[in-house]
Design a protein around this motif. Sequence first.
Motif, short mmCIF file in Angstrom:
data_model
loop_
_atom_site.label_atom_id
_atom_site.label_comp_id
_atom_site.label_asym_id
_atom_site.label_seq_id
_atom_site.Cartn_x
_atom_site.Cartn_y
_atom_site.Cartn_z
N ARG A 92 0.88 -1.61 0.11
CA ARG A 92 -0.07 0.10 0.28
C ARG A 92 1.13 0.89 -0.37
NH1 ARG A 92 -4.94 1.47 4.47
NH2 ARG A 92 -4.87 4.09 3.42
N CYS A 93 1.33 1.66 0.61
CA CYS A 93 2.51 2.64 1.04
C CYS A 93 4.12 2.46 1.05
CB CYS A 93 2.84 2.70 2.85
SG CYS A 93 3.53 2.13 3.80
N LYS A 94 3.85 1.06 0.02
CA LYS A 94 5.33 1.27 -0.91
C LYS A 94 6.84 1.43 0.46
CE LYS A 94 3.29 0.77 -4.18
NZ LYS A 94 2.85 -0.82 -4.72
N SER A 95 6.42 1.37 1.60
CA SER A 95 7.14 1.19 2.69
C SER A 95 8.24 0.30 2.69
CB SER A 95 7.41 1.86 3.96
OG SER A 95 6.48 2.69 4.29
N ARG A 96 9.61 -0.67 3.54
CA ARG A 96 10.04 -1.50 3.37
C ARG A 96 10.91 -1.39 4.93
NH1 ARG A 96 14.43 -3.02 -1.70
NH2 ARG A 96 12.20 -3.24 -2.35
N PHE A 97 11.09 -2.88 4.85
CA PHE A 97 11.44 -3.95 6.34
C PHE A 97 11.99 -4.55 6.39
CE2 PHE A 97 6.64 -1.67 6.52
CZ PHE A 97 6.97 -0.22 7.01
N GLU A 101 11.90 -6.78 12.27
CA GLU A 101 12.32 -6.11 13.18
C GLU A 101 10.41 -5.25 13.15
OE1 GLU A 101 14.46 -3.29 11.38
OE2 GLU A 101 16.10 -3.51 12.98
N VAL A 102 9.62 -6.00 12.43
CA VAL A 102 7.94 -5.91 12.31
C VAL A 102 7.60 -7.13 13.24
CG1 VAL A 102 5.88 -5.98 11.16
CG2 VAL A 102 7.82 -5.63 9.50
N VAL A 103 8.12 -8.51 13.32
CA VAL A 103 7.47 -9.44 14.03
C VAL A 103 8.53 -10.18 15.22
CG1 VAL A 103 5.11 -9.68 13.09
CG2 VAL A 103 7.59 -11.38 12.65
N CYS A 119 1.93 2.25 7.76
CA CYS A 119 0.79 3.12 6.79
C CYS A 119 -0.26 2.70 8.00
CB CYS A 119 0.44 3.19 5.84
SG CYS A 119 0.08 1.52 5.38
N GLY A 120 0.18 1.33 8.95
CA GLY A 120 -1.40 0.93 9.34
C GLY A 120 -1.79 -0.09 8.97
N ALA A 121 -1.86 -0.03 7.52
CA ALA A 121 -2.24 -0.65 6.67
C ALA A 121 -2.16 -2.79 7.27
CB ALA A 121 -2.47 -1.12 5.44
N ILE A 122 -3.16 -3.48 7.33
CA ILE A 122 -3.48 -4.88 7.82
C ILE A 122 -3.04 -5.76 7.08
CG2 ILE A 122 -4.22 -6.85 9.11
CD1 ILE A 122 -5.37 -4.34 11.26
N GLY A 123 -2.51 -6.66 6.55
CA GLY A 123 -2.36 -7.35 5.65
C GLY A 123 -1.91 -6.76 4.26
N SER A 124 -0.50 -5.57 4.22
CA SER A 124 -0.20 -5.04 2.95
C SER A 124 0.71 -4.96 3.68
CB SER A 124 -0.80 -3.76 2.89
OG SER A 124 0.12 -3.16 4.28
N LEU A 125 2.17 -6.52 3.80
CA LEU A 125 2.73 -6.88 3.53
C LEU A 125 3.06 -8.01 2.93
CD1 LEU A 125 4.45 -6.28 7.58
CD2 LEU A 125 4.46 -4.93 5.42
N THR A 126 5.06 -7.98 2.02
CA THR A 126 4.46 -9.01 1.64
C THR A 126 4.85 -9.91 2.37
OG1 THR A 126 6.67 -8.35 1.19
CG2 THR A 126 4.90 -7.63 -0.97
N ARG A 186 27.64 -1.91 3.64
CA ARG A 186 26.96 -3.03 3.61
C ARG A 186 25.24 -2.68 3.14
NH1 ARG A 186 27.68 -6.41 9.77
NH2 ARG A 186 29.56 -6.41 9.10
N ASN A 187 24.67 -2.95 2.15
CA ASN A 187 23.41 -2.76 1.45
C ASN A 187 21.78 -2.62 2.65
OD1 ASN A 187 21.37 -1.69 -0.18
ND2 ASN A 187 21.50 -3.11 -2.04
N GLU A 188 22.15 -2.36 3.51
CA GLU A 188 21.53 -1.86 5.05
C GLU A 188 19.61 -1.91 3.89
OE1 GLU A 188 21.42 -2.93 7.12
OE2 GLU A 188 23.62 -2.54 7.75
N ILE A 189 19.36 -2.62 3.89
CA ILE A 189 17.34 -2.36 3.92
C ILE A 189 17.08 -1.20 4.10
CG2 ILE A 189 14.69 -3.26 3.91
CD1 ILE A 189 16.78 -6.11 4.08
#
Length: 441
Positions: A92-97, A101-103, A119-126, A186-189
């Motif tokens: 949805r918001c195109k952010s990368r993690f 660090e998310v779970v 963005c707070g969207a649920i179910g939008s993460l790959t 290092r190509n840190e995310i």
Amino acid sequence: MDKTIEKIVSLCKRRGFIFQSSEIYGGFSAVYDYGPLGVDLKNNLSQLWWKEMTQNHENIVGLDSGILMHPKIWEASGHLGAFNDPLVDCKRCKSRFRADEVVEDIDDQDWASVQCPSCGAIGSLTEPRQFNLMFKTNVGAVEETGTEAFLRPETAQGIYVNYQLVQGSMRLKVPFGIAQIGKAFRNEIIARNFIFRTREFEQMEMQYFVKPGTDDYSMIEWKNKRMKFYEDQLNINKSNLQFHEHGENELAHYAKEAWDIEYKFPFGWSEIEGVHNRTDFDLTRHSEYSRKNLSYFDQPNNDRFIPYIIETSAGLNRMLLTVLADSYWEDNENNRIVMRFHPRLAPIKAVVCPLTKKDGLPEKARMIIELLKPHFKVVFDQQGSIGKRYYRQDEAGTPYGVTVDHKSLEDDTVTLRNRDTQRQNRISIDRLVEELMKKVL
């Protein structure tokens, strides 16, 4: 970003410590340039570390290995196969993690129920996918036919593949160490917290080669030595330092035991240096992949073995941020900001100020500059009121101010001001070098 870190970032730009890389083009993410004061502070730190390691220890020597090395080194070290971070994107918001660090438990996670931290969207993460952190390049005249190579993600491997050459040329006996300061990439995310996590950084590593069975003792020895360095040499507040032991689930694949020295940054406790028992993993792997015998022969005891390695690995950038954070002081009583660097670390040791721009005072001040600069980094300042000049240098971390006034013309004395206490005392010019030498070294 934490407010205190924001203030430090602002001061670093204002005073010429650190700039965002390529700022006139809008910046380049997670890469920073070190300005006039920043490069001096960084050099002071690295020189202090180098002296501590190679001058104060008779059995530790230096090395400067190449940034580009044989690609097979990274296969042997495990970086090609295991140097990955799990990556998730928000559709949805195109952010990368980084997924971890998310779970906490990414393997058993139902990602359809996870909320995007941005963005707070649920179910939008790959679903998580692996992302290798090494930067690739090509060696050769034509990219299509060139050899694939990598910018080194750590400096340690350059030490391991040279260890036998260093040992033989310097006639070293176990235990001995090899120290190195150098760039790593290092190509840190997710790069964040100013210079704490960047894509280009400098490492200060020392690899200590010991006989198996003595490694536990060496771990204790180097843990104590490295913590003492921060407390005694860098003058870091002890209450802001702690050890963190890696639990079984945190240990790297090569480690028998691992400890982090952590600093309490404004954004929380975070690692500034690691002390690790890497066992014989690295030398054994390089022996297998290179088909070279990397064992050590202990002639007096007629014993041959692959040494264990105790690693001390510090990031120069993180060490610099530690010093910046620990030194930052808002002196509300006097309405000033002070960088309370230990004098040995301060980029500028003293500012020389003529009280006025006339009556021969600037000429006298210039004479003092010439007297001091063979021994210390000093600056001349005659712009603005004496109070403003002092406060400008307080922000830069300059520990001493030398003021030339009309009395100086009469008796060859000057006022020496202390940055932290603002106390002043009169001192003869011919004693100035000796007195500053005692204070700044």
